[in-house]
Design a protein around this motif. Structure first.
Motif, PDB file in Angstrom:
ATOM      1  N   GLU A  57      95.393  82.991  23.259  1.00  0.00           N
ATOM      2  CA  GLU A  57      94.925  82.424  21.979  1.00  0.00           C
ATOM      3  C   GLU A  57      95.815  82.868  20.823  1.00  0.00           C
ATOM      4  O   GLU A  57      96.109  82.091  19.915  1.00  0.00           O
ATOM      5  N   THR A  58      96.239  84.135  20.845  1.00  0.00           N
ATOM      6  CA  THR A  58      97.144  84.617  19.797  1.00  0.00           C
ATOM      7  C   THR A  58      98.457  83.854  19.826  1.00  0.00           C
ATOM      8  O   THR A  58      98.971  83.427  18.781  1.00  0.00           O
ATOM      9  N   ALA A  59      99.017  83.674  21.021  1.00  0.00           N
ATOM     10  CA  ALA A  59     100.287  82.951  21.151  1.00  0.00           C
ATOM     11  C   ALA A  59     100.154  81.527  20.651  1.00  0.00           C
ATOM     12  O   ALA A  59     101.011  81.029  19.899  1.00  0.00           O
ATOM     13  N   LYS A  60      99.081  80.844  21.032  1.00  0.00           N
ATOM     14  CA  LYS A  60      98.873  79.462  20.587  1.00  0.00           C
ATOM     15  C   LYS A  60      98.709  79.393  19.065  1.00  0.00           C
ATOM     16  O   LYS A  60      99.313  78.538  18.404  1.00  0.00           O
ATOM     17  N   LYS A  61      97.918  80.291  18.505  1.00  0.00           N
ATOM     18  CA  LYS A  61      97.629  80.271  17.067  1.00  0.00           C
ATOM     19  C   LYS A  61      98.913  80.372  16.239  1.00  0.00           C
ATOM     20  O   LYS A  61      99.144  79.577  15.326  1.00  0.00           O
ATOM     21  N   PHE A  62      99.780  81.329  16.572  1.00  0.00           N
ATOM     22  CA  PHE A  62     100.989  81.541  15.772  1.00  0.00           C
ATOM     23  C   PHE A  62     102.070  80.507  16.110  1.00  0.00           C
ATOM     24  O   PHE A  62     102.894  80.185  15.255  1.00  0.00           O
ATOM     25  N   PHE A  63     102.045  79.985  17.331  1.00  0.00           N
ATOM     26  CA  PHE A  63     102.989  78.930  17.713  1.00  0.00           C
ATOM     27  C   PHE A  63     102.699  77.663  16.917  1.00  0.00           C
ATOM     28  O   PHE A  63     103.603  77.051  16.333  1.00  0.00           O
ATOM     29  N   VAL A  64     101.447  77.274  16.871  1.00  0.00           N
ATOM     30  CA  VAL A  64     101.063  76.077  16.116  1.00  0.00           C
ATOM     31  C   VAL A  64     101.343  76.278  14.628  1.00  0.00           C
ATOM     32  O   VAL A  64     101.861  75.379  13.943  1.00  0.00           O
ATOM     33  N   ALA A  65     101.028  77.471  14.109  1.00  0.00           N
ATOM     34  CA  ALA A  65     101.261  77.746  12.682  1.00  0.00           C
ATOM     35  C   ALA A  65     102.738  77.715  12.315  1.00  0.00           C
ATOM     36  O   ALA A  65     103.102  77.403  11.180  1.00  0.00           O
ATOM     37  N   SER A  66     103.597  77.998  13.274  1.00  0.00           N
ATOM     38  CA  SER A  66     105.043  78.009  12.999  1.00  0.00           C
ATOM     39  C   SER A  66     105.614  76.613  12.831  1.00  0.00           C
ATOM     40  O   SER A  66     106.733  76.435  12.313  1.00  0.00           O
ATOM     41  N   GLY A  67     104.871  75.599  13.278  1.00  0.00           N
ATOM     42  CA  GLY A  67     105.361  74.222  13.203  1.00  0.00           C
ATOM     43  C   GLY A  67     106.320  73.862  14.322  1.00  0.00           C
ATOM     44  O   GLY A  67     106.880  72.760  14.326  1.00  0.00           O
ATOM     45  N   LEU A  68     106.503  74.755  15.296  1.00  0.00           N
ATOM     46  CA  LEU A  68     107.458  74.502  16.383  1.00  0.00           C
ATOM     47  C   LEU A  68     106.822  73.834  17.593  1.00  0.00           C
ATOM     48  O   LEU A  68     107.543  73.348  18.474  1.00  0.00           O
ATOM     49  N   SER A  69     105.498  73.827  17.665  1.00  0.00           N
ATOM     50  CA  SER A  69     104.838  73.289  18.855  1.00  0.00           C
ATOM     51  C   SER A  69     104.911  71.773  18.886  1.00  0.00           C
ATOM     52  O   SER A  69     104.947  71.103  17.842  1.00  0.00           O
ATOM     53  N   LYS A  70     104.947  71.215  20.075  1.00  0.00           N
ATOM     54  CA  LYS A  70     104.985  69.764  20.258  1.00  0.00           C
ATOM     55  C   LYS A  70     103.565  69.215  20.321  1.00  0.00           C
ATOM     56  O   LYS A  70     102.611  69.933  20.631  1.00  0.00           O
ATOM     57  N   GLN A  71     103.426  67.936  20.093  1.00  0.00           N
ATOM     58  CA  GLN A  71     102.115  67.306  20.075  1.00  0.00           C
ATOM     59  C   GLN A  71     101.629  66.933  21.471  1.00  0.00           C
ATOM     60  O   GLN A  71     100.438  66.895  21.734  1.00  0.00           O
ATOM     61  N   LYS A  72     102.590  66.635  22.370  1.00  0.00           N
ATOM     62  CA  LYS A  72     102.219  66.180  23.702  1.00  0.00           C
ATOM     63  C   LYS A  72     103.023  66.935  24.749  1.00  0.00           C
ATOM     64  O   LYS A  72     104.228  67.105  24.623  1.00  0.00           O
ATOM     65  N   SER A  73     102.337  67.366  25.797  1.00  0.00           N
ATOM     66  CA  SER A  73     103.012  68.103  26.851  1.00  0.00           C
ATOM     67  C   SER A  73     103.842  67.171  27.733  1.00  0.00           C
ATOM     68  O   SER A  73     103.383  66.087  28.102  1.00  0.00           O
ATOM     69  N   THR A  74     105.048  67.614  28.070  1.00  0.00           N
ATOM     70  CA  THR A  74     105.911  66.832  28.963  1.00  0.00           C
ATOM     71  C   THR A  74     106.310  67.615  30.199  1.00  0.00           C
ATOM     72  O   THR A  74     107.111  67.153  31.003  1.00  0.00           O
ATOM     73  N   TYR A  75     105.751  68.797  30.366  1.00  0.00           N
ATOM     74  CA  TYR A  75     106.105  69.623  31.512  1.00  0.00           C
ATOM     75  C   TYR A  75     105.445  69.107  32.786  1.00  0.00           C
ATOM     76  O   TYR A  75     104.279  68.705  32.786  1.00  0.00           O
ATOM     77  N   THR A  76     106.186  69.142  33.881  1.00  0.00           N
ATOM     78  CA  THR A  76     105.627  68.859  35.194  1.00  0.00           C
ATOM     79  C   THR A  76     105.241  70.170  35.862  1.00  0.00           C
ATOM     80  O   THR A  76     105.678  71.254  35.443  1.00  0.00           O
ATOM     81  N   LEU A  77     104.427  70.079  36.922  1.00  0.00           N
ATOM     82  CA  LEU A  77     104.043  71.280  37.650  1.00  0.00           C
ATOM     83  C   LEU A  77     105.259  72.007  38.195  1.00  0.00           C
ATOM     84  O   LEU A  77     105.340  73.239  38.157  1.00  0.00           O
ATOM     85  N   LYS A  78     106.223  71.234  38.716  1.00  0.00           N
ATOM     86  CA  LYS A  78     107.413  71.854  39.289  1.00  0.00           C
ATOM     87  C   LYS A  78     108.222  72.578  38.226  1.00  0.00           C
ATOM     88  O   LYS A  78     108.750  73.670  38.457  1.00  0.00           O
ATOM     89  N   GLU A  79     108.326  71.991  37.043  1.00  0.00           N
ATOM     90  CA  GLU A  79     109.089  72.639  35.974  1.00  0.00           C
ATOM     91  C   GLU A  79     108.425  73.956  35.551  1.00  0.00           C
ATOM     92  O   GLU A  79     109.105  74.948  35.304  1.00  0.00           O
ATOM     93  N   VAL A  80     107.101  73.955  35.481  1.00  0.00           N
ATOM     94  CA  VAL A  80     106.383  75.179  35.125  1.00  0.00           C
ATOM     95  C   VAL A  80     106.580  76.233  36.204  1.00  0.00           C
ATOM     96  O   VAL A  80     106.869  77.403  35.917  1.00  0.00           O
TER      97      VAL A  80
END
Length: 677
Positions: A57-80
């Protein structure tokens, strides 16, 4: 697999991240350090937010606040999965930062939150292998227990599905795979010999409990592999001395899987040396010792799986196919007691020889991977601290989870007349209701020092590792609390002559005492030297059965916190008799992490009803300062245990069986016999 078109194996591998044995060599605070730099935000602000208990939750909160997060996920299971695999190969801060920089370039806030939870091996969705795998096939979990091969289970389930509805009706079985470790069968502690005999109605084997390291040996023709209790390859330096003797001991078998323990044997006394002496540095200190492998079970022989055979048959097969080599490879010492008196005699004998204890097994029992159907009985199961001590409140620590931002763990100590300083003995958080925690915030004046050594007052003798968030303003004016524990122990982290208390809990406030009449360092030392051990006397009938042995059990005190009539005493909440039954308030005042266990929600429910504070974020045991207990399975990474002891030496890492023991006695029992180490 329904309409899902992706890789089912990768889906389950990530979903069941608790089962994933990959090791990520980055700590919670290390991740925060990396992310704060990438986000361009304050490290201290992220660390402060982290005190609320959830890295994801901490990582998500500050990531979103930084403006760097994307709106839609494009990662596949294999990439993760590929990214996680690469992360296992990183060890330095700059490598960790580079890896996270690559990941966040395409990540949403939720992507980052989930990846942090996967690294922590806990998605916090209350689902374990049992419940996930039965969705594929009713027999999938049992097959997984035997094979420990998730990929094979998934493939078999897919094949059944392709053949139509009848696939679910056909029994799924998966044989043991050579060179793939099997989850070991385990033992549960017991503190009465009578109950042990009752648990084995068919007869019993009482095996010597060797204080060594569990190993599982696989042989496939001339190839040998050895695995640890955690299903990892055994470190070469531990097995090297005995490895050359293994082929000589198993000449009649082409394929075989054995279960045993490896330990150092004193060549002068022919007795085993303590656990931990196999370490690469410690082993050299024992010049008159040899590494010896003790084998107690056989799981597979010449293509045949033996798990389903009765123990008596497996033992016979073992004796027929293993040739002992003196001082190097031996079969475990086994006794066949027929009643309590005979078991008592065996137990007395091993205790007199300073052997750890016995493992008792039903002679008709099958080998059940990861199940606790054996029984271990040790001398320590019957020990307990009978003395209480009156300690001075010296400081306090912030809690985590639902106690985040509140002083909920307290540093206790004694006065040393010789040095005119106050010295630390233990940290305590047991015995407080949520209401009490709130009242304690203003019960006595404190000064915030933020674990800063430069701010530590001269009157306090405290190791850097244990520096609190707050110290009391004047130790000569703060409360005296009566403390009881399981035993006195030596701890290099405490300054009262290194004397500490395991399993401390608050019994009551001593308003009749002050710092001068509280337990002194001199008196504490005398209590430690005396041992503080309580042994319950047996009744006449037990004496008649065996007058040389007393069945001794821990003296169990309830967690009822007595109160006085003064204003200070109101900080400790009263509990009625009604509160002391059915598990109510049994875990009062504990701050607990439930980490990598089956039935997680059930355990959390029990702890919550018992008054424990549940900490929301596990961090692999690293740097959680105010957690009192971590409940986990013994088959998890030793990295967890080692990390906890570095960051919080007083935290107890115990198996879920400790909860059952506490409920059975309706009070906190010593964790000593349930510790994960």
């Amino acid at each position: 697999m329904g309409s899902f078109e992706g890789d089912v194996y990768l889906l389950f591998r990530l979903l069941l991240c608790k089962e994933d044995k990959r090791v990520f060599r980055v700590r919670e605070k290390g991740i925060v350090k990396c992310l704060s730099g990438l986000f361009g935000c304050s490290l201290q602000e992220m660390l402060t937010d982290l005190e609320q208990g959830d890295l994801g939750e901490t990582a998500k909160k500050f990531f979103v606040a930084s403006g760097l997060s994307k709106q839609k996920s494009t990662y596949t299971l294999k990439e993760v999965d590929d990214w996680l695999e690469e992360l296992t190969n990183t060890t330095r801060d700059d490598q960790h930062t580079a890896a996270f920089k690559t990941f966040i370039e395409r990540a949403t806030g939720d992507d980052l939150k989930l990846i942090c939870k996967i690294i922590d091996h806990d998605l916090k969705i209350s689902i374990g292998a049992r419940y996930a795998l039965v969705a594929l096939h009713p027999d999938a979990f049992n097959a997984y227990k035997n094979s420990n091969n998730l990929k094979a289970i998934i493939e078999k389930a897919k094949n059944y599905e392709l053949k139509g509805d009848g696939g679910l009706k056909r029994k799924m079985s998966l044989s043991v795979n050579l060179m793939t470790p099997i989850k070991p069968m385990l033992a549960r502690p017991n503190n009465t010999l009578e109950h042990t005999v009752q648990r084995c109605p068919n007869g019993m084997f009482a095996e010597i409990k060797y204080d060594g390291e569990r190993v599982q040996i696989h042989k496939n023709n001339d190839e040998y592999k050895t695995y640890s209790r955690n299903l990892k390859p055994v470190a070469p330096h531990k097995i090297a001395e005995v490895q050359q003797y293994i082929p000589q001991a198993f000449t009649g078998a082409t394929t075989i899987i054995l279960d045993g323990e490896i330990l150092l044997m004193d060549t002068n006394t022919n007795l085993p040396l303590p656990f931990g002496t196999l370490g690469i540095h410690k082993k050299t200190a024992f010049t008159n010792a040899t590494v010896c492998l003790f084998i107690f079970d056989i799981l597979y022989l010449n293509g045949e799986m033996l798990l389903g055979l009765p123990l008596c048959e497996r033992r016979k097969i073992l004796e027929e196919n293993v040739k002992p080599i003196p001082g190097r490879i031996a079969l475990s010492e086994v006794h066949r007691p027929k009643n309590v008196a005979e078991l008592t005699a065996v137990f007395n004998k091993v205790v007199s020889e300073n052997i750890e204890g016995l493992v008792v097994k039903d002679i008709h029992g099958t080998y059940e991977p990861n199940m606790r159907h054996w029984i271990k009985i040790k001398k320590e199961h019957f020990d307990g601290m009978c003395d209480t001590v009156d300690l001075i409140v010296l400081g306090a620590y912030y809690g985590t989870g639902n106690k985040g931002g509140l002083m909920s763990i307290f540093l206790m100590g004694v006065y040393d007349e010789k040095e005119d300083r106050f010295k630390t003995v233990c940290k305590v958080g047991n015995g407080f209701t949520d209401k009490t925690i709130q009242e304690l915030q203003t019960a006595f004046p404190v000064v915030k020092i933020e674990k800063n050594e430069a701010k530590c007052p001269s009157w306090l003798s405290c190791k850097k590792m244990l520096l609190p968030d707050f110290v009391v303003k004047n130790p000569r004016e703060t409360p005296i609390w009566e403390i009881k524990g399981a035993e006195f122990t030596i701890s290099k982290f405490h300054t009262a002559d290194s004397i500490s208390i395991r399993f401390p809990r608050v019994i009551k406030v001593r308003d009749d005492k002050d710092w001068k009449t509280a337990t002194s360092l001199k008196y504490l030392r005398s209590l430690y030297e005396k041992g503080g051990i309580n042994r319950k006397k047996v009744d006449d009938e037990e004496e008649e059965e065996n007058d040389e042995f007393n069945t001794i059990q821990p003296k169990m005190n309830s967690l009822k916190i007595n109160t006085q009539t003064s204003q200070k005493s109101n900080t400790i909440a009263k509990k009625s008799k009604e509160d002391e039954v059915d598990g109510k308030d049994v875990f009062l005042g504990l701050n607990v992490i439930v980490y990598k266990v089956e039935n997680e929600e059930r355990l959390k429910g029990i702890l919550k009803r018992g008054g424990a504070g549940l900490v929301d974020e596990d961090d692999e045991g690293f740097s959680i300062k105010n957690v009192t207990h971590i409940i986990t399975e013994e088959t998890n990474e030793k990295q967890l245990y080692n990390g906890v002891k570095q960051e919080n030496p007083n935290c107890c890492v115990v198996s879920p069986l400790w909860i059952d023991a506490c409920l059975k006695h309706n009070c906190l029992v010593s964790e000593r016999n349930f510790l994960i180490s």
